[in-house]
Motif scaffolding. Structure first.
Motif, PDB file in Angstrom:
ATOM      1  N   VAL A 124       4.850  10.190  -6.387  1.00  0.00           N
ATOM      2  CA  VAL A 124       4.542  11.169  -5.464  1.00  0.00           C
ATOM      3  C   VAL A 124       3.333  11.655  -5.488  1.00  0.00           C
ATOM      4  N   THR A 125       2.302  11.859  -4.754  1.00  0.00           N
ATOM      5  CA  THR A 125       1.119  12.844  -4.961  1.00  0.00           C
ATOM      6  C   THR A 125       0.708  13.504  -3.930  1.00  0.00           C
ATOM      7  N   ALA A 126       0.439  14.622  -4.101  1.00  0.00           N
ATOM      8  CA  ALA A 126       0.357  15.797  -3.294  1.00  0.00           C
ATOM      9  C   ALA A 126      -1.061  15.673  -2.654  1.00  0.00           C
ATOM     10  N   PHE A 127      -1.005  15.887  -1.329  1.00  0.00           N
ATOM     11  CA  PHE A 127      -2.574  15.967  -0.664  1.00  0.00           C
ATOM     12  C   PHE A 127      -2.218  16.898   0.357  1.00  0.00           C
ATOM     13  N   PRO A 128      -2.211  18.355   0.081  1.00  0.00           N
ATOM     14  CA  PRO A 128      -2.071  19.558   0.856  1.00  0.00           C
ATOM     15  C   PRO A 128      -3.004  19.460   2.090  1.00  0.00           C
ATOM     16  N   CYS A 129      -2.469  20.123   3.105  1.00  0.00           N
ATOM     17  CA  CYS A 129      -3.371  20.068   4.324  1.00  0.00           C
ATOM     18  C   CYS A 129      -2.572  20.709   5.388  1.00  0.00           C
ATOM     19  N   ASP A 130      -2.978  21.348   6.333  1.00  0.00           N
ATOM     20  CA  ASP A 130      -2.564  22.018   7.761  1.00  0.00           C
ATOM     21  C   ASP A 130      -2.803  20.855   8.413  1.00  0.00           C
ATOM     22  N   VAL A 131      -1.654  20.240   9.136  1.00  0.00           N
ATOM     23  CA  VAL A 131      -1.644  19.372  10.045  1.00  0.00           C
ATOM     24  C   VAL A 131      -2.197  19.886  11.482  1.00  0.00           C
ATOM     25  N   THR A 132      -2.528  20.960  11.924  1.00  0.00           N
ATOM     26  CA  THR A 132      -3.459  21.582  12.692  1.00  0.00           C
ATOM     27  C   THR A 132      -4.889  21.504  12.654  1.00  0.00           C
ATOM     28  N   ASP A 133      -5.166  21.342  11.386  1.00  0.00           N
ATOM     29  CA  ASP A 133      -6.589  21.084  11.177  1.00  0.00           C
ATOM     30  C   ASP A 133      -7.185  19.876  11.391  1.00  0.00           C
ATOM     31  N   GLU A 134      -7.925  19.346  12.358  1.00  0.00           N
ATOM     32  CA  GLU A 134      -8.252  18.235  12.554  1.00  0.00           C
ATOM     33  C   GLU A 134      -9.149  17.395  11.735  1.00  0.00           C
ATOM     34  N   PRO A 135     -10.245  18.259  11.458  1.00  0.00           N
ATOM     35  CA  PRO A 135     -11.321  17.756  10.532  1.00  0.00           C
ATOM     36  C   PRO A 135     -10.683  17.326   9.065  1.00  0.00           C
ATOM     37  N   GLU A 164      -6.618   7.028   0.704  1.00  0.00           N
ATOM     38  CA  GLU A 164      -6.981   5.626   0.866  1.00  0.00           C
ATOM     39  C   GLU A 164      -8.049   5.546  -0.594  1.00  0.00           C
ATOM     40  N   LYS A 165      -8.644   6.662  -0.841  1.00  0.00           N
ATOM     41  CA  LYS A 165      -9.743   6.526  -1.812  1.00  0.00           C
ATOM     42  C   LYS A 165      -8.994   6.530  -3.306  1.00  0.00           C
ATOM     43  N   GLU A 166      -8.186   7.324  -3.121  1.00  0.00           N
ATOM     44  CA  GLU A 166      -7.257   7.534  -4.471  1.00  0.00           C
ATOM     45  C   GLU A 166      -6.093   6.645  -4.646  1.00  0.00           C
ATOM     46  N   LEU A 167      -5.290   6.488  -3.701  1.00  0.00           N
ATOM     47  CA  LEU A 167      -4.146   5.643  -3.885  1.00  0.00           C
ATOM     48  C   LEU A 167      -4.261   4.068  -3.270  1.00  0.00           C
ATOM     49  N   GLY A 168      -5.156   3.784  -2.247  1.00  0.00           N
ATOM     50  CA  GLY A 168      -5.094   2.778  -1.573  1.00  0.00           C
ATOM     51  C   GLY A 168      -4.824   2.828  -0.250  1.00  0.00           C
ATOM     52  N   PRO A 169      -4.754   1.638   0.737  1.00  0.00           N
ATOM     53  CA  PRO A 169      -4.497   1.725   2.180  1.00  0.00           C
ATOM     54  C   PRO A 169      -3.265   2.376   2.569  1.00  0.00           C
ATOM     55  N   GLY A 180       1.014  -1.120   0.060  1.00  0.00           N
ATOM     56  CA  GLY A 180      -0.074  -0.099  -0.073  1.00  0.00           C
ATOM     57  C   GLY A 180       0.940   1.257  -0.089  1.00  0.00           C
ATOM     58  N   VAL A 181       0.179   2.280   0.492  1.00  0.00           N
ATOM     59  CA  VAL A 181       0.751   3.683   0.433  1.00  0.00           C
ATOM     60  C   VAL A 181       1.822   4.174   1.824  1.00  0.00           C
ATOM     61  N   ALA A 182       2.646   4.842   1.369  1.00  0.00           N
ATOM     62  CA  ALA A 182       3.339   5.703   2.526  1.00  0.00           C
ATOM     63  C   ALA A 182       2.809   7.119   2.387  1.00  0.00           C
ATOM     64  N   TRP A 183       2.416   7.375   3.710  1.00  0.00           N
ATOM     65  CA  TRP A 183       1.979   8.951   3.813  1.00  0.00           C
ATOM     66  C   TRP A 183       2.946   9.665   4.508  1.00  0.00           C
ATOM     67  N   ILE A 184       3.386  10.763   4.105  1.00  0.00           N
ATOM     68  CA  ILE A 184       4.486  11.560   4.951  1.00  0.00           C
ATOM     69  C   ILE A 184       3.745  13.116   5.280  1.00  0.00           C
ATOM     70  N   THR A 185       3.853  13.519   6.497  1.00  0.00           N
ATOM     71  CA  THR A 185       3.424  14.973   6.662  1.00  0.00           C
ATOM     72  C   THR A 185       4.806  15.463   6.541  1.00  0.00           C
ATOM     73  N   GLY A 186       4.438  17.095   6.543  1.00  0.00           N
ATOM     74  CA  GLY A 186       5.644  17.933   6.334  1.00  0.00           C
ATOM     75  C   GLY A 186       6.892  17.317   5.306  1.00  0.00           C
ATOM     76  N   GLY A 187       6.202  17.079   4.065  1.00  0.00           N
ATOM     77  CA  GLY A 187       7.165  16.513   3.226  1.00  0.00           C
ATOM     78  C   GLY A 187       7.464  17.664   1.847  1.00  0.00           C
TER      79      GLY A 187
END
Length: 273
Positions: free
Chosen positions: A61-72, A82-87, A11-18
């Protein structure tokens, strides 16, 4: 049963602050190993160039922009990945911020902002991704700490506090994550040559190029234990120093940083009664 360790075939590797520093370099290294890498950073951070740089690699590499302080929004980001790339089989919580906190110029918001990004930025992503890993009965989580978690350093009351909290978080969660077949690791790097360390006022022995640090992290993900710390010529002496009685430890740090000779700098006027 052998505890699960992430594999790009799963599956997918997800990195924040990338978008910069070690997160960006690690995204490249994981893509070169064949991972589909989801990279999260702020909306205006330059992830698009990273996508182009890795276009010919075995992974992507696929971009999924987000502010990590935004919980929702972080929860929605996990769902979108997971919908676009997989688990998501490997979640690396790397996003961090450093704000110097000298004792003579304490600002409440400096502490709040540091904890919002460095600590709650992890929690906001960890909670939704762990729920999915729990259901699948496998997963791999990496939390990025720092050698500043071993003891108190000048100007790191906020930053070091978050990194110590991250280490306790990892130690506490490991008991139940092991039963869920979710591997958790905490990485405590020394001084890495990134935009974050440029803000550091302290001496930085053993400063490591970001490319070497990224390769060390990639090796640690593949075969490392619960804690991975590097470079060892810096991190192990600091770990040993942290075992000394605190007065002695503080004396060594004060001496090596020449902190007693540093003049106080008052950037703000004292409150008027």
């Amino acid at each position: 049963m052998t505890l699960y360790r992430a594999n790009p075939k799963h599956g997918v590797a997800w990195i924040t602050g990338g978008s910069s520093g070690i997160g960006r370099a690690l995204a490249r290294d994981l893509a070169s190993q064949g991972y589909a890498v989801a990279v999260t950073a702020l909306d205006d951070d330059p992830i698009d160039t990273l996508v182009v740089e890795t276009a010919q690699m075995p992974g992507s590499v696929t971009a999924f922009p987000c502010d990590v302080t935004d919980e929702p929004r972080m929860a929605r980001t996990v769902a979108a990945i997971e919908k676009e790339l997989g688990p998501i089989v490997l979640a690396i919580f790397n996003a961090g911020n450093y704000i110097s906190t000298p004792g003579e110029n304490l600002v409440v918001n400096d502490f709040r902002r540091t904890f919002e990004v460095n600590y709650f930025g992890i929690i906001n992503g960890l909670v939704p991704v762990i729920e999915r890993m729990r259901v699948r009965a496998r997963g791999h989580v990496v939390l990025v700490g720092s050698v500043t978690s071993y003891f108190g350093w000048p100007t790191t009351a906020a930053y070091g506090g978050t990194k110590a909290a991250i280490n306790i978080l990892a130690e506490s969660l490991k008991y139940d994550f092991d039963k869920m077949n979710v591997r958790i690791q905490v990485f405590n790097p020394g001084f890495i040559d990134t935009p974050l360390t440029e803000k550091n006022m302290l001496p930085m022995p053993g400063l490591m190029p970001v490319s070497r640090a990224s390769r060390r992290m990639a090796r640690g993900i593949k075969s490392g234990g619960f804690e991975v710390t590097f470079p060892r010529r810096t991190s192990w002496p600091l770990k040993l120093l942290g075992l000394l009685p605190r007065p002695l430890c503080r004396g060594v740090i004060s001496l090596t940083t020449s902190w007693k000779a540093r003049p106080l700098h008052y950037d703000r006027k004292p409150p008027i009664e």
